[in-house]
Scaffold this motif. Structure first.
Motif, PDB file in Angstrom:
ATOM      1  N   HIS A 130     -24.702  64.853  -1.714  1.00 34.43           N
ATOM      2  CA  HIS A 130     -25.948  64.390  -2.562  1.00 34.43           C
ATOM      3  C   HIS A 130     -27.008  64.184  -2.358  1.00 34.43           C
ATOM      4  O   HIS A 130     -26.814  63.319  -1.331  1.00 34.43           O
ATOM      5  CB  HIS A 130     -24.686  63.320  -3.995  1.00 34.43           C
ATOM      6  CG  HIS A 130     -26.052  62.494  -4.427  1.00 34.43           C
ATOM      7  ND1 HIS A 130     -26.857  61.917  -4.168  1.00 34.43           N
ATOM      8  CD2 HIS A 130     -26.725  63.080  -6.381  1.00 34.43           C
ATOM      9  CE1 HIS A 130     -27.911  61.397  -5.755  1.00 34.43           C
ATOM     10  NE2 HIS A 130     -27.603  62.123  -6.291  1.00 34.43           N
ATOM     11  N   ASP A 165     -30.861  61.865  -2.005  1.00 35.88           N
ATOM     12  CA  ASP A 165     -31.641  61.333  -2.409  1.00 35.88           C
ATOM     13  C   ASP A 165     -32.559  61.216  -1.745  1.00 35.88           C
ATOM     14  O   ASP A 165     -32.480  60.188  -0.619  1.00 35.88           O
ATOM     15  CB  ASP A 165     -31.064  59.996  -3.186  1.00 35.88           C
ATOM     16  CG  ASP A 165     -31.322  59.332  -4.656  1.00 35.88           C
ATOM     17  OD1 ASP A 165     -32.308  60.059  -4.497  1.00 35.88           O
ATOM     18  OD2 ASP A 165     -31.338  57.847  -4.166  1.00 35.88           O
ATOM     19  N   GLU A 199     -34.033  64.175  -6.468  1.00 32.17           N
ATOM     20  CA  GLU A 199     -32.432  64.051  -5.957  1.00 32.17           C
ATOM     21  C   GLU A 199     -31.696  65.645  -6.324  1.00 32.17           C
ATOM     22  O   GLU A 199     -31.704  65.842  -7.416  1.00 32.17           O
ATOM     23  CB  GLU A 199     -31.515  63.024  -6.393  1.00 32.17           C
ATOM     24  CG  GLU A 199     -31.721  62.595  -8.042  1.00 32.17           C
ATOM     25  CD  GLU A 199     -30.141  61.441  -8.188  1.00 32.17           C
ATOM     26  OE1 GLU A 199     -29.517  61.727  -7.918  1.00 32.17           O
ATOM     27  OE2 GLU A 199     -31.298  60.637  -9.297  1.00 32.17           O
ATOM     28  N   TYR A 231     -28.054  67.839  -5.821  1.00 32.24           N
ATOM     29  CA  TYR A 231     -26.082  67.668  -5.165  1.00 32.24           C
ATOM     30  C   TYR A 231     -26.238  69.431  -4.782  1.00 32.24           C
ATOM     31  O   TYR A 231     -26.910  70.959  -5.492  1.00 32.24           O
ATOM     32  CB  TYR A 231     -25.055  68.386  -6.667  1.00 32.24           C
ATOM     33  CG  TYR A 231     -25.371  66.675  -7.294  1.00 32.24           C
ATOM     34  CD1 TYR A 231     -24.398  65.814  -6.686  1.00 32.24           C
ATOM     35  CD2 TYR A 231     -25.712  66.825  -8.414  1.00 32.24           C
ATOM     36  CE1 TYR A 231     -23.357  64.673  -6.992  1.00 32.24           C
ATOM     37  CE2 TYR A 231     -25.156  65.714  -9.282  1.00 32.24           C
ATOM     38  CZ  TYR A 231     -24.963  64.676  -8.318  1.00 32.24           C
ATOM     39  OH  TYR A 231     -24.381  63.403  -8.818  1.00 32.24           O
ATOM     40  N   LYS A 233     -19.234  65.392  -6.967  1.00 36.98           N
ATOM     41  CA  LYS A 233     -19.601  64.877  -7.331  1.00 36.98           C
ATOM     42  C   LYS A 233     -20.528  63.336  -7.462  1.00 36.98           C
ATOM     43  O   LYS A 233     -21.380  62.747  -7.259  1.00 36.98           O
ATOM     44  CB  LYS A 233     -20.906  65.389  -8.697  1.00 36.98           C
ATOM     45  CG  LYS A 233     -20.805  66.541  -8.563  1.00 36.98           C
ATOM     46  CD  LYS A 233     -21.949  67.639 -10.040  1.00 36.98           C
ATOM     47  CE  LYS A 233     -22.447  67.465 -10.235  1.00 36.98           C
ATOM     48  NZ  LYS A 233     -23.059  68.617 -11.449  1.00 36.98           N
ATOM     49  N   LYS A 255     -22.273  61.060  -4.806  1.00 38.19           N
ATOM     50  CA  LYS A 255     -23.383  60.915  -5.334  1.00 38.19           C
ATOM     51  C   LYS A 255     -23.477  59.349  -4.829  1.00 38.19           C
ATOM     52  O   LYS A 255     -24.277  57.853  -4.752  1.00 38.19           O
ATOM     53  CB  LYS A 255     -24.242  60.107  -6.784  1.00 38.19           C
ATOM     54  CG  LYS A 255     -24.736  59.697  -7.699  1.00 38.19           C
ATOM     55  CD  LYS A 255     -25.204  60.599  -9.111  1.00 38.19           C
ATOM     56  CE  LYS A 255     -26.084  59.291  -9.500  1.00 38.19           C
ATOM     57  NZ  LYS A 255     -28.019  58.693  -8.631  1.00 38.19           N
ATOM     58  N   SER A 291     -24.606  58.297  -1.493  1.00 37.87           N
ATOM     59  CA  SER A 291     -25.717  58.254  -0.792  1.00 37.87           C
ATOM     60  C   SER A 291     -26.283  57.019  -1.187  1.00 37.87           C
ATOM     61  O   SER A 291     -26.749  56.552  -0.011  1.00 37.87           O
ATOM     62  CB  SER A 291     -26.515  59.698  -1.876  1.00 37.87           C
ATOM     63  OG  SER A 291     -26.381  58.935  -2.917  1.00 37.87           O
ATOM     64  N   VAL A 313     -21.555  72.324  -9.309  1.00 36.91           N
ATOM     65  CA  VAL A 313     -22.785  72.176  -8.894  1.00 36.91           C
ATOM     66  C   VAL A 313     -22.987  73.115  -9.557  1.00 36.91           C
ATOM     67  O   VAL A 313     -23.049  74.668  -9.363  1.00 36.91           O
ATOM     68  CB  VAL A 313     -23.186  72.023  -7.510  1.00 36.91           C
ATOM     69  CG1 VAL A 313     -24.370  72.288  -7.333  1.00 36.91           C
ATOM     70  CG2 VAL A 313     -22.275  71.009  -6.989  1.00 36.91           C
TER      71      VAL A 313
END
Length: 357
Positions: free
Chosen positions: A15, A17, A112, A114, A151, A155, A158, A239
């Motif tokens: 992930h 960002d 952001e 993935y 996922k 996230k 991150s 994803v």
């Protein structure tokens, strides 16, 4: 220990960002701003903070905060208006770099995404180091990256060492690493669900782990089963990179509710510009625009309008969105606003339709 099949190859999901994206773009374009508290947002006193850099956050300034409050907390901050077209331009530059590393990429928002790098056979930390260096060298921007096998955990990771951090969550770390985290960190638990759980004395993921699946389903409905699995490190969402687009949308949750129409119209302008750029990037035109709002009592209202012709122009989208907004009563402060474009048509078909008239 999480329930993972040790004989099966685990996915490697990133992930990615961008750190304080809008403010970072302003610093990149004007290096004299670096190291100073910088706030991007509406011009007027009744505007709203879109992004604050990390220096400004030390003063308690955060996104969605009313601008007058930000000025009270950080009177010596530097305040600049947002430039959505510029942010979209830089975002496209970053995403072109990301695509060099993996085509299995899902764009979540302007800043952001993935990436699934399982098929590359690369060591994830080495790849992430290379990716971060490329983005910084070519754009001057920093990334925070989460690495994990799904996922939800990617996230979560991150956000661990922002800004410019890298964090990996491996199966042996789950669920232990999650236990002390607040329940708001769980994807799928919104403000209403968190408030309900808090009222029951449940404040951490550790508290949720003590509950049965049946209890969570009774309490939260069908999402309770997903929450039960997620906090145990199970998240089967792929994803998603090749899905057919039926709509494009932008949605923001505000940290504090507001009934200020100028503030909310500011958001609508930004949404319209972002939506326009997304449509243009994907060579799409939309015929239906839908506005969604949610108030502090979690009441959801939506209004939509279907146009005579398809469009992807920001000013036309905003004109429709603002017209819909004026029809909605603001009885309670709003906690969420969203704008969606649907009834989509590709640019090629749009041109064909025009010439067939």
């Amino acid at each position: 220990m999480t329930n993972i099949d040790e004989n099966k190859e685990l996915p490697i999901i990133l992930h990615v960002d961008l750190d304080a994206f809008y403010a970072s773009v302003e610093e990149r374009d004007n290096p004299s701003l670096k190291g100073k508290p910088l706030i991007v947002g509406g011009r007027s006193h009744k505007g709203v903070v879109t992004t604050a850099n990390y220096e400004a956050r030390k003063y308690g300034v955060h996104s969605a905060m009313p601008m007058f409050m930000a000025r009270q907390k950080c009177p010596r901050g530097i305040y600049v208006p947002g430039r959505m077209e510029r942010y979209q331009e830089v975002s496209r530059q970053v995403f072109r770099i990301l695509h060099r590393f993996s085509d299995v990429l899902e764009k979540v928002s302007i800043d952001e995404a993935y990436l699934d790098i399982t098929h590359l056979g690369a060591k994830p930390h080495r790849l992430v180091k290379n990716l971060k260096e490329k983005v910084y060298t070519e754009t001057g921007l920093t990334l925070s990256v989460g690495i994990s096998y799904n996922k939800f955990l990617a996230k979560l990771a991150s956000d661990w060492h922002k800004p410019a951090g890298v964090k990996e969550i491996t199966p042996d770390m789950v669920p232990g690493i999650l236990v002390p985290l607040p329940i708001k960190k769980v994807h799928g638990l919104g403000p209403k669900s968190c408030a309900l759980l808090n009222n029951l004395g449940l404040s951490t993921i550790g508290d949720l782990l003590e509950l049965s699946e049946e209890f969570l389903v009774d309490l939260l409905g069908k999402s309770g089963r997903e929450i039960y699995q997620r906090i145990r490190g199970i998240d089967h969402r792929p994803v998603n990179t090749r899905r057919e687009r039926k709509s494009l949308g932008i949605e923001r949750t505000f940290s504090k509710g507001t009934r200020n129409r100028e503030v909310l119209e500011d958001y609508l302008k930004n949404f319209s510009q972002e939506l326009s750029r997304d449509l243009q990037d994907k060579k799409l035109h939309a015929r239906t625009i839908t506005l969604k709002i949610k108030d502090e009592n979690f009441k959801v209202q939506s209004r939509g309008k279907t146009l005579f012709q398809h469009t992807n122009k920001a000013e036309e989208i905003y004109e429709v969105a603002n017209g819909l907004f004026q029809e909605l009563p603001l009885d309670k402060p709003l906690r969420l606003m969203g704008l969606t474009a649907s009834n989509l048509l590709s640019e090629d078909l749009q041109q064909l339709s025009f010439f067939d008239l």
